[in-house]
Enzyme design. Structure first.
Site, short mmCIF file in Angstrom:
data_model
loop_
_atom_site.label_atom_id
_atom_site.label_comp_id
_atom_site.label_asym_id
_atom_site.label_seq_id
_atom_site.Cartn_x
_atom_site.Cartn_y
_atom_site.Cartn_z
CE LYS A 53 -12.22 -105.42 5.77
NZ LYS A 53 -12.96 -106.36 6.60
CD GLN A 97 -13.88 -106.55 10.08
OE1 GLN A 97 -14.08 -106.14 8.95
NE2 GLN A 97 -12.86 -107.32 10.37
CG ASP A 120 -16.31 -110.63 3.96
OD1 ASP A 120 -15.15 -110.32 3.67
OD2 ASP A 120 -16.89 -110.27 4.99
N1 GUN Z 1 -12.39 -110.46 10.25
C1 GUN Z 1 -11.14 -110.86 9.93
N2 GUN Z 1 -11.01 -111.05 8.59
C2 GUN Z 1 -12.21 -110.76 8.06
C3 GUN Z 1 -12.71 -110.74 6.72
O1 GUN Z 1 -12.03 -111.07 5.75
N3 GUN Z 1 -14.01 -110.37 6.58
C4 GUN Z 1 -14.80 -110.04 7.63
N4 GUN Z 1 -16.07 -109.70 7.39
N5 GUN Z 1 -14.37 -110.03 8.88
C5 GUN Z 1 -13.08 -110.39 9.09
#
Ligand code: GUN
Length: 285
Positions: A53, A97, A120
């Site tokens: 990211k 996350q 998200d």
């Molecule tokens: N962990 C696995 N996929 C995701 C996601 O799309 N967003 C977040 N915040 N954590 C994750």
């Protein structure tokens, strides 16, 4: 022989476009979009996602701050950090996350992020907006799946889409997005009886079940479109693999995505798009 749809290629096109847009927006608003990612602990998969990211932000020109906290951070401390970020006018997007350590309630954490910064799209306000067809942030993987289907000019309207998996992150929201595009949607899950009988009637299969190479050729009808959302490790090779047994299924499919290089790059790209969307709304307030 199926046509392999490259999410990576679409991601590159989208990222190049965003790169140019960010330059223009930064001139207009005198600051860059700003995404803050919070990483708790050092789960290797989470570290890798967060690194990805950060790299995407760098590539596009989005300012990225990663806040790393130890596994033993308290729920209260985490909520205080989010509260500060919610009130920080220089922050456009907040992402925590997942998964979080067991002593922290993820619902409480997600619910504490202000919906306007919830890149998200996990906050109940944004989830409800999706189900009520009201403006809101749509979560990244489902959005990326629809963008990939559109990129390949695959007609969704009138088609039977079978979604394998009913998670809040993928299965449920992608089912709603497909329904909004006038597909007839069937959601299958671990308790579904005669799964293969159902998947064999699908024009479009979305595999989001979280089991390596789960979808086999005998579950797919000739000419189906197969979208693989899985991110698994192959037990024998240790390599990244999807929910679809690609070698087995590819000869039967008309279109298929691969892992890696399929939906994954679009998930991060949609996160960048959501960050820009939050930034623009924020600047235009
Ligand atoms: N962990 C696995 N996929 C995701 C996601 O799309 N967003 C977040 N915040 N954590 C994750």
């Amino acid at each position: 022989m199926a046509i392999v749809i490259s999410g990576k290629e679409l991601a590159t096109i989208r990222r190049n476009k965003m790169k140019e847009e960010v330059i223009e927006f930064a001139k207009k608003y005198s600051r860059l979009p700003h995404l803050v990612v919070i990483l708790v602990g050092d789960n290797p998969a989470s570290v890798s996602y967060v690194t990805g990211k950060g790299k995407a932000c760098e590539e596009i020109g989005i300012k990225n701050t990663t806040i790393k906290k130890p596994e033993n951070i308290t729920e209260k401390e985490l909520l205080e950090i989010i509260d500060e970020l919610n009130n920080d006018s220089t922050v456009d997007g907040i992402l925590v996350q997942l998964p979080l350590p067991k002593h922290i309630n993820p619902d409480l954490v997600i619910n504490s992020i202000t919906p306007a910064k919830d890149v998200d799209g996990f906050h109940p306000f944004n989830v409800a907006s999706l189900y009520l067809k009201q403006p809101g942030i749509v979560s990244c993987t489902p959005k990326g799946i629809i963008e990939v289907l559109d990129f390949a000019n695959i007609q969704i309207e009138g088609k039977h889409a079978v979604v394998i998996g009913r998670s809040n992150i993928v299965g449920m929201p992608v089912s709603k997005l497909l329904l909004d595009r006038n597909a007839t949607v069937t959601i299958c899950h671990s308790r579904t009886k005669n799964l293969a009988e159902i998947t064999k009637t699908a024009d479009i299969i979305i595999a989001a079940v979280g089991k390596a190479k789960f979808v086999k050729a005998d579950m797919v009808r000739d000419g189906a479109v197969v979208i693989d959302v899985g991110v698994n490790r192959d037990e024998t090779t240790g390599k990244l693999c999807g929910d679809v047994d690609f070698k087995d299924v590819e000869p039967k499919a008309s279109y298929i995505t691969k892992v890696p290089g399929g939906i994954g790059p679009m998930t991060i790209t949609c996160l960048m798009e959501n960050t820009l969307e939050c930034y623009l709304k924020h600047m235009e307030e």
